[in-house]
Design a protein around this motif. Sequence first.
Motif, PDB file in Angstrom:
ATOM      1  N   ASP A  49       5.321 -12.125  -6.351  1.00  0.00           N
ATOM      2  CA  ASP A  49       4.443 -11.263  -7.149  1.00  0.00           C
ATOM      3  C   ASP A  49       4.069 -11.994  -8.430  1.00  0.00           C
ATOM      4  O   ASP A  49       4.931 -12.584  -9.090  1.00  0.00           O
ATOM      5  N   SER A 103      -6.037  -3.521  -7.197  1.00  0.00           N
ATOM      6  CA  SER A 103      -6.099  -2.282  -6.417  1.00  0.00           C
ATOM      7  C   SER A 103      -6.878  -1.133  -7.039  1.00  0.00           C
ATOM      8  O   SER A 103      -7.003  -0.082  -6.413  1.00  0.00           O
ATOM      9  N   TYR A 176     -13.966  -3.274  -5.025  1.00  0.00           N
ATOM     10  CA  TYR A 176     -12.593  -3.234  -4.494  1.00  0.00           C
ATOM     11  C   TYR A 176     -12.612  -3.121  -2.964  1.00  0.00           C
ATOM     12  O   TYR A 176     -12.012  -3.935  -2.260  1.00  0.00           O
ATOM     13  N   LYS A 180     -11.404  -5.774  -0.017  1.00  0.00           N
ATOM     14  CA  LYS A 180     -10.387  -5.454   1.006  1.00  0.00           C
ATOM     15  C   LYS A 180     -10.996  -5.605   2.408  1.00  0.00           C
ATOM     16  O   LYS A 180     -10.339  -6.088   3.333  1.00  0.00           O
TER      17      LYS A 180
HETATM   18  P1  NAD Z   1      -0.599  -2.235  -7.298  1.00  0.00           P
HETATM   19  O1  NAD Z   1      -1.787  -2.608  -8.101  1.00  0.00           O
HETATM   20  O2  NAD Z   1       0.348  -1.218  -7.821  1.00  0.00           O
HETATM   21  O3  NAD Z   1       0.263  -3.540  -6.964  1.00  0.00           O
HETATM   22  C1  NAD Z   1      -0.307  -4.762  -6.639  1.00  0.00           C
HETATM   23  C2  NAD Z   1       0.738  -5.839  -6.847  1.00  0.00           C
HETATM   24  O4  NAD Z   1       0.163  -7.105  -6.511  1.00  0.00           O
HETATM   25  C3  NAD Z   1       1.219  -5.951  -8.302  1.00  0.00           C
HETATM   26  O5  NAD Z   1       2.609  -6.045  -8.342  1.00  0.00           O
HETATM   27  C4  NAD Z   1       0.575  -7.228  -8.796  1.00  0.00           C
HETATM   28  O6  NAD Z   1       1.330  -7.903  -9.788  1.00  0.00           O
HETATM   29  C5  NAD Z   1       0.501  -8.036  -7.514  1.00  0.00           C
HETATM   30  N1  NAD Z   1      -0.533  -9.071  -7.572  1.00  0.00           N
HETATM   31  C6  NAD Z   1      -1.822  -8.932  -7.986  1.00  0.00           C
HETATM   32  N2  NAD Z   1      -2.469 -10.100  -7.890  1.00  0.00           N
HETATM   33  C7  NAD Z   1      -1.585 -11.000  -7.388  1.00  0.00           C
HETATM   34  C8  NAD Z   1      -1.651 -12.356  -7.037  1.00  0.00           C
HETATM   35  N3  NAD Z   1      -2.792 -13.057  -7.186  1.00  0.00           N
HETATM   36  N4  NAD Z   1      -0.555 -12.968  -6.541  1.00  0.00           N
HETATM   37  C9  NAD Z   1       0.598 -12.280  -6.394  1.00  0.00           C
HETATM   38  N5  NAD Z   1       0.724 -10.974  -6.698  1.00  0.00           N
HETATM   39  C10 NAD Z   1      -0.344 -10.346  -7.192  1.00  0.00           C
HETATM   40  O7  NAD Z   1      -1.190  -1.804  -5.885  1.00  0.00           O
HETATM   41  P2  NAD Z   1      -0.619  -0.766  -4.804  1.00  0.00           P
HETATM   42  O8  NAD Z   1      -1.214   0.557  -5.082  1.00  0.00           O
HETATM   43  O9  NAD Z   1       0.834  -0.927  -4.705  1.00  0.00           O
HETATM   44  O10 NAD Z   1      -1.330  -1.334  -3.498  1.00  0.00           O
HETATM   45  C11 NAD Z   1      -0.658  -2.277  -2.658  1.00  0.00           C
HETATM   46  C12 NAD Z   1      -1.544  -2.591  -1.468  1.00  0.00           C
HETATM   47  O11 NAD Z   1      -1.798  -1.394  -0.741  1.00  0.00           O
HETATM   48  C13 NAD Z   1      -2.913  -3.157  -1.849  1.00  0.00           C
HETATM   49  O12 NAD Z   1      -3.240  -4.173  -0.936  1.00  0.00           O
HETATM   50  C14 NAD Z   1      -3.853  -1.971  -1.721  1.00  0.00           C
HETATM   51  O13 NAD Z   1      -5.154  -2.406  -1.362  1.00  0.00           O
HETATM   52  C15 NAD Z   1      -3.203  -1.219  -0.569  1.00  0.00           C
HETATM   53  N6  NAD Z   1      -3.431   0.230  -0.550  1.00  0.00           N
HETATM   54  C16 NAD Z   1      -3.177   0.984  -1.668  1.00  0.00           C
HETATM   55  C17 NAD Z   1      -3.353   2.372  -1.608  1.00  0.00           C
HETATM   56  C18 NAD Z   1      -3.034   3.251  -2.795  1.00  0.00           C
HETATM   57  O14 NAD Z   1      -3.287   4.462  -2.742  1.00  0.00           O
HETATM   58  N7  NAD Z   1      -2.469   2.736  -3.867  1.00  0.00           N
HETATM   59  C19 NAD Z   1      -3.810   2.966  -0.434  1.00  0.00           C
HETATM   60  C20 NAD Z   1      -4.063   2.157   0.687  1.00  0.00           C
HETATM   61  C21 NAD Z   1      -3.856   0.794   0.617  1.00  0.00           C
END
Ligand code: NAD
Length: 369
Positions: A49, A103, A176, A180
């Motif tokens: 991360d 995200s 966004y 994705k």
């Molecule tokens: P978040 O923003 O809380 O977490 C993202 C994490 O990725 C963070 O810890 C950040 O530090 C890390 N990160 C960002 N850029 C990075 C990089 N270049 N290298 C390494 N780490 C990096 O997001 P989330 O809500 O936990 O979402 C996680 C995944 O689930 C994402 O792929 C998102 O598209 C997907 N998703 C989220 C939701 C939702 O409701 N939150 C729903 C469906 C899918």
Amino acid sequence: MQDVADKEKLQVSPSGLKRPLITGGAGFIGSNFVHYWQQHHGTPVVVLDALAYAGNRANLADLEADPAVALTFVKGDICDRALVDQLLKDHEIDTIVHFAAESHVDRSILGPAPFIQTNVVGTFTLLDAFYHHWVSQGKPEHLRFHHVSTDEVYGSLGEKDPAFSETTPYAPNSPYSASKAGSDHLVRAYHHTYGLPTLMTNCSNNYGPYHFPEKLIPLTIVNILLGKPIPVYGDGQNVRDWLYVEDHCSAISAVLHQASPGSTYNIGGNAEVKNLDLVENLCDLMEEMAPDLPVHPVRSLITFVQDRAGHDRRYAMDIRKIQTDLGWSPQVTFKEGLRHTVAWYLDHPDWWQPLLTPDYQAFYDEIYS
Ligand code: NAD
Ligand code: TYD
């Protein structure tokens, strides 16, 4: 029941264990997944991360402090090919669970570039590194690349449209969701062209512990605690399908352990709610559960603000495929999940208060002014 089924059908490495690299494991869903993994599978994990603004090592602090938990945390960027190659080799990784992403839709509207870099270039970097790692070992059958994606790639539904299924054409509307969608297409191509054993899940809106307070539910809870206005975009009639984060984790685990390479699954909570109804519900819950709130009645904080540009009207997921193929269904109702979530934020001011930094405030002012 689900756990027994998981273990029985586990496709494991010759050593009998899965060794996952979890990208984005310090973010909201990723850190919940690391906790889920420790509780249900318990094999050593490596978290990669970059600790971008939503990444928070405190999300893993309890696990890192537990000598019984084998967790290696690596601060680094998924776009760093040399680092990814090294981690795959040194830790004999057989599974990537890829959460790392930019995200937040509102941030993608203000500045799309990091979304293209992390979500598209980063996913490509991981895929290509994992492909060469797989080839170097003679293409073992048990390796998996699990890509975590979103319902937002399908675009927006009208009020009476059927829910998104796995065959709904992609129609992303925000930077966004477009980034994705780009990453999803790369995953598909690596399976189709090279035979890489990929898996993909597209999930609806999650909520629960460790959710950064820029998204609707944690933002509303935190603003109520601070006595600040609760911003509702447009007419508040946009609909989201909500899933408690632990249910998302159990769905990913079910897919990871049971699904065939190349498959994709939609995940959702069968819980469509209009934003305004959700916010009113949260106001009432907070009145009931939180002592000494600064503003009463809490609903008086609700403030309609300018709509988000290109705001998708409605998301809904058809989850029959994962229910039928893998026997997964959401276990936590929206009512229960919302209560757990409010209780968690009330119990953890030490978690969310430090997140309200000058950078957070600057973003907040830019979005809501
Ligand atoms: P978040 O923003 O809380 O977490 C993202 C994490 O990725 C963070 O810890 C950040 O530090 C890390 N990160 C960002 N850029 C990075 C990089 N270049 N290298 C390494 N780490 C990096 O997001 P989330 O809500 O936990 O979402 C996680 C995944 O689930 C994402 O792929 C998102 O598209 C997907 N998703 C989220 C939701 C939702 O409701 N939150 C729903 C469906 C899918
Ligand atoms: P959000 O939590 O940002 O998730 P997503 O955009 O990925 O669905 O937003 C959920 C819904 O709430 C969405 O329709 C936008 C709306 N919203 C508001 O009305 N006010 C806010 O301050 C935020 C952040 C979101």
